[in-house]
Design a protein around this motif. Sequence first.
Motif, mmCIF file in Angstrom:
data_model
loop_
_atom_site.group_PDB
_atom_site.id
_atom_site.type_symbol
_atom_site.label_atom_id
_atom_site.label_comp_id
_atom_site.label_asym_id
_atom_site.label_seq_id
_atom_site.Cartn_x
_atom_site.Cartn_y
_atom_site.Cartn_z
ATOM 1 N N ILE A 77 0.833 -1.205 0.000
ATOM 2 C CA ILE A 77 0.000 0.000 0.000
ATOM 3 C C ILE A 77 0.863 1.249 0.000
ATOM 4 O O ILE A 77 0.611 2.187 -0.766
ATOM 5 C CB ILE A 77 -0.959 -0.019 1.215
ATOM 6 N N ILE A 78 1.893 1.260 0.826
ATOM 7 C CA ILE A 78 2.789 2.418 0.889
ATOM 8 C C ILE A 78 3.521 2.603 -0.437
ATOM 9 O O ILE A 78 3.628 3.718 -0.946
ATOM 10 C CB ILE A 78 3.781 2.265 2.067
ATOM 11 N N ASN A 79 4.006 1.515 -1.007
ATOM 12 C CA ASN A 79 4.684 1.595 -2.318
ATOM 13 C C ASN A 79 3.749 2.093 -3.406
ATOM 14 O O ASN A 79 4.147 2.888 -4.266
ATOM 15 C CB ASN A 79 5.251 0.238 -2.714
ATOM 16 N N ILE A 112 3.242 5.922 -2.867
ATOM 17 C CA ILE A 112 4.442 6.705 -3.193
ATOM 18 C C ILE A 112 4.669 6.739 -4.699
ATOM 19 O O ILE A 112 4.906 7.808 -5.274
ATOM 20 C CB ILE A 112 5.674 6.136 -2.454
ATOM 21 N N SER A 113 4.584 5.597 -5.342
ATOM 22 C CA SER A 113 4.822 5.568 -6.793
ATOM 23 C C SER A 113 3.746 6.344 -7.546
ATOM 24 O O SER A 113 4.042 7.040 -8.522
ATOM 25 C CB SER A 113 4.892 4.136 -7.298
ATOM 26 N N THR A 114 2.522 6.271 -7.092
ATOM 27 C CA THR A 114 1.437 7.013 -7.736
ATOM 28 C C THR A 114 1.611 8.508 -7.548
ATOM 29 O O THR A 114 1.394 9.286 -8.483
ATOM 30 C CB THR A 114 0.080 6.560 -7.171
ATOM 31 N N THR A 115 2.018 8.922 -6.373
ATOM 32 C CA THR A 115 2.241 10.348 -6.117
ATOM 33 C C THR A 115 3.368 10.885 -6.991
ATOM 34 O O THR A 115 3.248 11.962 -7.581
ATOM 35 C CB THR A 115 2.572 10.577 -4.626
ATOM 36 N N HIS A 164 -5.887 8.544 -9.114
ATOM 37 C CA HIS A 164 -4.837 7.563 -9.368
ATOM 38 C C HIS A 164 -4.479 6.766 -8.117
ATOM 39 O O HIS A 164 -4.159 5.569 -8.209
ATOM 40 C CB HIS A 164 -3.594 8.246 -9.930
ATOM 41 N N CYS A 165 -4.506 7.406 -6.951
ATOM 42 C CA CYS A 165 -4.205 6.674 -5.718
ATOM 43 C C CYS A 165 -5.281 5.631 -5.424
ATOM 44 O O CYS A 165 -4.965 4.514 -4.997
ATOM 45 C CB CYS A 165 -4.068 7.641 -4.542
ATOM 46 N N ALA A 166 -6.535 5.990 -5.628
ATOM 47 C CA ALA A 166 -7.608 5.016 -5.404
ATOM 48 C C ALA A 166 -7.449 3.826 -6.348
ATOM 49 O O ALA A 166 -7.617 2.674 -5.941
ATOM 50 C CB ALA A 166 -8.960 5.689 -5.606
ATOM 51 N N MET A 183 -2.739 -2.481 -7.288
ATOM 52 C CA MET A 183 -1.351 -2.845 -6.996
ATOM 53 C C MET A 183 -1.229 -4.040 -6.054
ATOM 54 O O MET A 183 -0.485 -4.976 -6.350
ATOM 55 C CB MET A 183 -0.584 -1.645 -6.444
ATOM 56 N N PRO A 184 -1.936 -4.070 -4.921
ATOM 57 C CA PRO A 184 -1.818 -5.273 -4.073
ATOM 58 C C PRO A 184 -2.321 -6.545 -4.747
ATOM 59 O O PRO A 184 -1.747 -7.617 -4.569
ATOM 60 C CB PRO A 184 -2.701 -4.925 -2.857
ATOM 61 N N ILE A 185 -3.366 -6.420 -5.553
ATOM 62 C CA ILE A 185 -3.879 -7.591 -6.273
ATOM 63 C C ILE A 185 -2.828 -8.100 -7.253
ATOM 64 O O ILE A 185 -2.565 -9.306 -7.345
ATOM 65 C CB ILE A 185 -5.209 -7.243 -6.984
ATOM 66 N N TYR A 186 -2.208 -7.172 -7.966
ATOM 67 C CA TYR A 186 -1.157 -7.562 -8.921
ATOM 68 C C TYR A 186 0.010 -8.238 -8.207
ATOM 69 O O TYR A 186 0.542 -9.240 -8.683
ATOM 70 C CB TYR A 186 -0.673 -6.315 -9.683
ATOM 71 N N GLN A 187 0.427 -7.698 -7.067
ATOM 72 C CA GLN A 187 1.557 -8.267 -6.340
ATOM 73 C C GLN A 187 1.234 -9.678 -5.827
ATOM 74 O O GLN A 187 2.113 -10.545 -5.800
ATOM 75 C CB GLN A 187 1.937 -7.359 -5.157
#
Length: 82
Positions: free
Chosen positions: A4-6, A9-12, A67-69, A75-79
Amino acid sequence: MWMIINALISTTISTTLLNPFEVLITRYAIFDTTKKKLVLSRMVKKMKIREGYRGFYKGYLTELVHHCAYALFWMPIYQMVR
């Protein structure tokens, strides 16, 4: 939790870097080119003079939230699937 943090940060970072280009693309698209030829460098100069650097970040907060939403959902689903 680190996913979630990654994602945030990457989206920002990506939204901060790409938002000025999105603003330019949008303004270029709504410009009536039948009357006058539009030069991108001239448009950037006018925008910088009229609105300052803040003009390049119009709609930044909306884009960031959107974009954050999206990133928090995918992102977590992909990981996990990867």
